[in-house]
Every structure is written in C-alpha cells, then in structure tokens.
Design an enzyme around this catalytic site. Structure first.
Site, short mmCIF file in Angstrom:
data_model
loop_
_atom_site.label_atom_id
_atom_site.label_comp_id
_atom_site.label_asym_id
_atom_site.label_seq_id
_atom_site.Cartn_x
_atom_site.Cartn_y
_atom_site.Cartn_z
N CYS A 488 31.34 64.12 36.09
CA CYS A 488 32.54 64.00 35.27
C CYS A 488 32.42 64.60 33.86
CB CYS A 488 33.02 62.55 35.22
SG CYS A 488 31.75 61.29 35.22
N ARG A 517 19.39 60.75 40.17
CA ARG A 517 19.36 59.45 39.50
C ARG A 517 17.98 58.84 39.67
NH1 ARG A 517 25.45 57.18 41.11
NH2 ARG A 517 26.55 58.93 40.11
N GLN A 535 27.65 64.66 46.17
CA GLN A 535 28.85 63.88 46.41
C GLN A 535 30.04 64.80 46.68
OE1 GLN A 535 29.26 61.43 42.84
NE2 GLN A 535 28.75 59.62 44.02
N ASP A 537 32.64 64.99 45.14
CA ASP A 537 33.10 64.49 43.86
C ASP A 537 34.30 65.30 43.37
OD1 ASP A 537 32.89 62.73 41.82
OD2 ASP A 537 31.22 63.69 40.81
N HIS A 539 37.62 65.30 40.26
CA HIS A 539 38.26 64.68 39.09
C HIS A 539 39.62 65.35 38.89
CE1 HIS A 539 33.96 63.79 38.48
NE2 HIS A 539 34.46 62.63 38.10
N LYS A 618 40.93 50.40 39.17
CA LYS A 618 40.37 51.19 40.27
C LYS A 618 40.77 50.60 41.61
CE LYS A 618 35.99 48.63 40.18
NZ LYS A 618 34.53 48.70 40.26
N HIS A 670 38.92 59.63 38.96
CA HIS A 670 37.66 59.89 39.67
C HIS A 670 37.93 59.62 41.15
CE1 HIS A 670 35.12 59.63 35.93
NE2 HIS A 670 36.16 58.90 35.54
#
Length: 798
Positions: A488, A517, A535, A537, A539, A618, A670
C-alpha cells in the site's frame, strides 16, 4: 584482547572474537560464556551478529546444572568481572560465590540486562501445594468481604423470547433464576452463558441491570468462545496439578484453547498428555463451580505473589485505583474478565491436542514457555466427530501432499521461504492467471513496485513504529532500508507522483509484488505462515461517493472467485472502534455505503460492532473448507489514514465552500481475495485433498502405451496435447501396463490416455480417469474439445 562489557562496540567485538572459535576460551565452554550470554540478554539477529547468536543459542541449550558445573578459565577475557567464580547458578541473586573466595558483585549493567530477559528470574521454582494453599486461603478471606453493588435492590425488568417477562432485583436476581422460570428443565443444562441487554454474563452471577435476555448454547460463536475460555482454566488447573510451574496466559482460539506455562527446565511432551488428561477428567467429574470476586490491585498482587508473570500483568494492566475480577474453579484462581460456564461438569469431553514452545509476550529472547493446546465439547459425540475430522485433516495436510506430489518444499538455508517445484509452480501461476483475467475484465491496472524502500517511507506510512519488528531491515550506504511487508505505501507513491483529477477516479492498482515479513521461527508453519510470499493485492483510490459502487464490485469479484472453488463463507461488517481516525460523519457515511453494498449483494452478513481498524471500517470474510474449518482469507477495507499521511489529493469537480479550494482526499480500499497466494495454495490443497480439478491440475493427463511398440505414437499424442497448453506426460518405462495405470492414478493424473494398435490406427486414445472410470475411445480432436471445455468451465468435477 579483553572484551569490555560496557563498551558500545561490545557485540561487534564479541562477534569478531567468536568468528574462529566456539567459545570465549577456545573450543570448551567456561563460566565466562554464561556471564556473557547473561549480559547480552536477548539473542541478537543472526544477520547482524551471527557468531554471537550462535554462541547465545549454544549456551542457553545447556541445563542449569550443566552451566553450574562449567569450569572457570585460567584467566579472564572480560573487563569488569573478577573471575574468582566457580558457578553461575546464583546469577539471579546478583552475585557469584565460590567457597573460600571473596564474593564478586555483578555489574549493574549486567543485572539490568538479565532483568529485561527474564520475568521469572529471581523467583524460586513454585511448589503447587504452597502457592495453591496461599491463594485459596486469601481467596476465602477476600470472598467474605466483597463490595455491595451500588444499585442493590433496584427493580429490574427482564425480557425473554416470545414476550416473556420477569421482574427482579439488582444484586439478587441471577440469570439461572430466569432460566428456571422460562425454560424446560432439560434445556437449562445446555446453557453456556447468558446475554443481558447485549452483554455476556455468568449464569450464576447476580444481575446489575435488566433488558433483553438471550440464553446461548455451544453452537453460538460467543458461547463457544466462553466454553473454550473456561476450558483453558480447566487445562491450567490440570497443568498446575501435574507440573507446578507458573501459568501465564490461557485464551480461547478459533479452534479450541491453550495455556502457556513457565516450567524452567521442565518440558511438556506427548508422554505428558496422559497425566494431564487424567487430571482434566477428575476436574470435570468434580463439578467445580466457576466463582467470581472483585479485588483491589494490591490484593491481586498479594494473591499471585508466587507467579511473576501474573504480577507483571497486574502491574502493567490494572490501574492503581481499579478493582479487578478474579475467577476460581477448584484449585485454580486466575485474574480474568470472564464470563465463564456455570461449572466444569458442562464440559463432557476435554483433551490435550498438542504442545509447542512459546515466548512470554510472543517476543523471542524473553522467557521460554510451554504452550499446551486443548479442545473440549459439551458431548462425547461431538468429540468423536472432531477426532474423525482431525484424522481426515492429517491425510489432507498440504505439507505432506506437497512433498508426495513434488509441488514444493522448504529448506533451512532460507527458513519460511517456499521452494516451488515445477508442478507446484503450475498451480501457483494458474491461480495468479485466474485473478489477472478478472483484473482485465474489472478495470484493474497491474503495476510493479520496488521490493525495498528507505525506512523514511515506512515512517510516513506509520509502519516504522507499529510494524518494525516484523520487517527485514538492512543498511544501504549508511541509511536504513527494509524489504516491503505490504504494497500500500508504494501504491500511495504511485498515486502521488503526478497531479490527479476526479475524472480519473477510481484508480485501481493491482500488484503481485513479492513481500517479506519477519515472522519468528516458531510461528512458521508450511505455507500458512511464511516469510516470503505474494498477494493478489489491490488498492482502489476513489471518491467517497464511489465507495458503495466499488465495494459492490469487490464483493462481486470475491463471490465469483470463491464460487469456483465451492467455498462457503461468512461476511461481517466491522464498524468504528472507540479509537478512530477522521470525522464521525465520514465514518457513518462509509459504514452505510458498505452496509448498502452488502444488502444489494444478496449475501448474508452481520455487524461486528467496534472491530474496524482505527483507519476505517472493513468487511471480514471467513471461509469454511471441506473439513468445516473457519479460515480468515480475503479482506475489503476502507482507509482514511494513508491518504492523510501521504497528503494524497485530487482536483474535485466543485470548490470546497469553507476553503474555496478544489482539492479533496481520496479514500483507499484495500482489497485481497486470495490473500497470500502461498496460504491459498495450502487451503485449496487441503480442500481438494490433492485431487486437483482439471483446470488447476499440474498433472492433467498421462499417455500410457500398452506395449513398447506404441511408444512413438504415445510421444506424438503427448506433444500434440502439450502444444495446446495442457500438462501431459508420457509413461515409457518397462513396468507392466497395469502398474503404469495404477501409479498414474495414485499420482492424481486427471486422465490416463491409453494407446495401442487400434488407437494408433484411428488417431485416438482410450480415456479413463484417476478414479478408474472408463470413458472409452476418443479422437485427439474430441479429447482437445473436452479439455478446452473443462478448462474454461473451471469445473470441480473433472
């Protein structure tokens, strides 16, 4: 060379000294090695001080007795320590002693390091009989002097189902009284906990307010949490009876419960399970009542004076002028907010399931704990069903299937990072390809962002303070950098790199960038918890007025992907927490937009009040797999914070009335559906038990000739199918035909394509499945048409 314990370059000097030898004085340990390890306090990162880290682990692997028996060196290599020392077992008292030698005081710096390392340091090994007797005696004294609730005697009105009502008194009426009035006798025993006016309450605790009353049984999620929380207290009591030790924390989990216990040099292993389970059985039969009292902080400290971990919790968590709740069942007395089940007899079956190591507060370098897991149910039949599911889960374990089918493996030279073999890579790529096709149809733009950034970026985003421990950090030309743990902030830089107009919004960035991570080694578990992953992922940068439409699109996207795999899932809207960022009007509008989108989606959903992130509400999605396990997977989350932190803005269509400026902040959504691709592979591996549907299979077909004379035609068929993009192999070994077919079925090839004289003559194959269903002869063109249909439909039946 002397190593100065107080030098700012101490670790660097020590690392250099240990580079070419195992211990301080060569290849045999001495008492000085123990002193140095104590001074270091916590294991340093291997990337910074590898030799110190190795030395630290080696010395800590020695038992207390082994450390005590280490010899002293002929001469000291350390500054600030006079080595008239023979043993290390008095370290916690601040001094070493040797017969006929002058006591030597340990430097203050060393004592502080040791205190930071161990909560249990300085406390004698607890004896169960001693601390239990102390706790119970003080409990009885405190119980006899409980404060009266302020509104005792106040008239209360309770409302049950179907219009039932009950008039009671505060401080007198208990929920069990309502149950006896309203419910049949045989139903009362099924009650786990009660809810009064939306608040969970012990069934036997006097009420303080009235309202709507709900009696919750085990199948209710909140009741299940209470049931397993109470079971953790039962487990904790059994652990104390068997081992003594110091209990730390024992929470419920989504699939049971655990209790962490400090046992010093003792360990829990599978041989211990029988003793623990035996104690648990006794506790259940004793029908121990869960009782609750309130005590002052000072009384709490006295109650748990034998347990340094409970003392630390009380000192750090309980305000000086507050009362704290304490629960008791049998010999176990524990600080706890509750509520709990009425008594231990409600638990009909409870067993230990596994054990592992853990750290106090989850931080490597603090006290090592023994974590013991358990499961419990209100009936023996449920336990039998659960045990059957566990046996099935073992067969479906993605780690075993991954090895057996040669999909992936892990290697100690890169812990937590998966090595994807060719067949596993086929699955990995197919999942990504499936998402990418949807991106194209849904207006997402795929981007590529850097893998490492200056820590200045993470300071802007806020991750430097909140996420630093989970990041891989390193030096680049004197500046601190980190591998990215999420995408992000990079996408925020992309949005901000040029002027944006409202006409461009929404902007949907999608990124399959590699993330890292720094998970602690003890938490790594197959593909479900890794250090390196990707991911799906994305946005979405949009205007507040576009939130509902974008959320609707996200839900539709999610439903289409999960539908492919046959997943059922639960949806919850998590709303504004007590601590939140932004204007309440914006939150209210955003929550309404999410709720409206959920309503229009046709999905069943419920509100999860106050569980949103501080930066936005969320939508939480929980999958249910083939074994009825609940798995947190995708996420749809609004974010008001990052646009503020990065100063993101776009030119709006109208000027702001207050500022006369035509700039506005976007909202970020997200969105992830697969989540971690690695973790999703583990989920679908166990969902399918390794029997991959054709469209996702890494082994879609294998050509098996009935005799060597047809090997050439078998190769030809394989090549034709491969040129059309299908994963097809050929079996040309000298094994017997029947064995070739059987091994191909066990290897989970979707189709076994048999060829012989008749097939070669007709340019065809004889088709059978891995389940030995014979489809008969098909021409190669017919087979290609079938394969194309199976791939496009993404059916789970082939």
């Amino acid at each position: 060379m002397k190593i100065d314990l107080n030098s700012p370059t101490f670790l660097a000097d020590l690392n250099a000294h240990l580079a070419y030898q195992s211990y301080l004085h060569g290849f045999n340990p001495t008492v000085e090695d123990v002193i140095v390890v104590s001074h270091v306090g916590r294991e340093p990162k291997s990337s910074e001080y590898p030799h110190v880290a190795r030395h630290f682990r080696t010395i800590n692997s020695l038992s207390a007795q082994e450390q005590k028996n280490l010899p002293q060196p002929e001469s000291s290599i350390l500054k600030h320590v006079d080595l008239n020392v023979a043993c290390a077992d008095e370290l916690c008292d601040g001094k070493f002693e040797k017969p006929n030698a002058k006591p030597v005081t340990i430097p203050e710096t060393m004592k502080k390091k040791e205190a930071g390392k161990s909560v249990a340091s300085g406390f004698p090994a607890p004896k169960f009989e001693e601390f239990s007797a102390h706790r119970i005696a003080l409990w009885e004294k405190l119980k006899a002097n409980q404060p009266t609730i302020p509104n005792k005697g106040e008239k209360l009105k309770f409302e049950g189902e179907n219009g039932k009502t009950y008039s009671g008194e505060a401080g007198v009426t208990r929920p069990i009284d309502l149950a006896k009035e309203w419910l049949q006798k045989d139903k009362i025993g099924d009650i786990v906990v009660v809810k009064i006016d939306g608040k969970l309450w012990d069934l036997g605790r006097v009420t303080e307010f009235g309202g709507k009353v709900e009696f919750l049984e085990f199948d209710h999620p909140e009741a299940q949490e209470v049931f397993w929380h109470s079971s953790s207290h039962i487990l904790g009591q059994a652990l104390e009876r068997v081992f003594g030790g110091n209990l730390t924390k024992g929470p419920p989990t989504e699939s049971g419960f655990f209790y962490d216990i400090y046992l010093g040099s003792q360990v829990v292993n599978e041989e211990s399970y029988e003793k623990i389970n035996s104690e648990i059985s006794k506790i259940l039969k004793e029908k121990q009542v869960f009782e609750r009292i309130l005590v002052t902080k000072q009384d709490g400290l006295e109650l748990f004076k034998h347990n340094p971990f409970k003392l630390e919790i009380i000192r750090n968590k309980v305000p000086d002028d507050a009362l704290m709740s304490i629960y008791r069942c049998g010999t176990l007395i524990d600080p706890c907010r509750g509520p709990h089940i009425p008594n231990t007899q409600i638990v009909k079956s409870c067993v230990v399931t596994k054990n592992s190591g853990a750290y106090w507060e989850g931080k490597a370098g603090l006290d090592s704990l023994q974590r013991v897991y358990g499961i419990s149910f209100p009936s023996k039949e449920r336990m039998t069903e659960w045990q059957h599911i566990q046996e099935e889960a073992k067969k479906r374990d993605h780690r075993l299937i991954g090895l057996h089918q040669e999909l992936f493996f892990f290697q100690d030279l890169s812990p937590g990072s998966c090595f994807w073999l060719p067949h596993g890579t086929r699955i990995y790529n197919k999942l990504i390809e499936t998402i990418k096709k949807e991106y194209w149809n849904r207006g997402f733009q795929e981007v590529v962002t850097p893998n490492m950034y200056s820590m200045k970026l993470w300071e802007i985003s806020g991750h430097a303070t909140k996420y630093r421990e989970n990041m891989f950090l390193f030096d680049v030309e004197g500046s601190e950098f980190a591998l990215k743990p999420m995408n992000c902030p990079g996408h925020c830089l992309m949005f901000a790199h040029r002027h944006r107009s409202y006409r461009e919004l929404p902007i949907r960035f999608a990124d399959f960038g590699v993330l890292h991570r720094n998970e602690i080694s003890g938490a790594l578990h197959g593909l479900t918890r890794v250090r390196r992953f990707q991911q799906d992922d994305a946005h979405i940068f949009c205007m507040p007025a576009q939130i509902k439409e974008e959320i609707t699109g996200c839900l539709n996207f999610l439903n289409s992907i999960y539908g492919i795999f046959g997943f059922h899932y639960d949806v919850r809207l998590s709303t504004r927490p007590e601590q939140y960022l932004g204007e309440i009007e914006v939150w209210n509008a955003a929550e309404k937009a999410l709720a409206d989108a959920l309503d229009e989606s046709g999905l069943k959903w419920e509100v999860n009040p106050g569980d949103g992130a501080f930066y936005g509400p969320k939508i939480d999605i929980t999958l249910t797999d083939a074994l009825k396990r609940k798995i947190q997977c995708g996420t749809i989350q609004l974010d008001f914070q990052l646009p503020e932190r990065f100063g993101l803005e776009y030119t709006s269509s109208e000027a702001d009335e207050a500022t006369n400026q035509k700039f506005a902040r976007p909202v970020i959504i997200h969105r992830a559906i697969l989540g971690s691709v690695e973790r999703f592979v583990s989920i679908v591996t166990e969902q399918y038990a390794g029997k991959w549907p054709f469209w996702l299979s890494p082994r879609q077909g294998i050509v098996v000739p009935v005799a060597a004379a047809f090997n050439g035609f078998a190769e030809k068929v394989k090549n034709i199918l491969q040129r059309h993009g299908y994963y097809v192999d050929v079996e040309l070994s000298s094994k017997k035909f029947a064995k070739k077919v059987r091994e191909s079925q066990l290897s989970q090839y979707n189709f076994i394509l048999v060829v012989g004289e008749e097939e070669e003559k007709n340019e065809s194959v004889n088709v059978r499945t891995r389940d030995n269903v014979v489809h008969g002869m098909k021409t190669i063109d017919e087979l290609l048409q079938d394969f194309r249909s199976y791939s496009e439909s993404k059916s789970n039946s082939h």
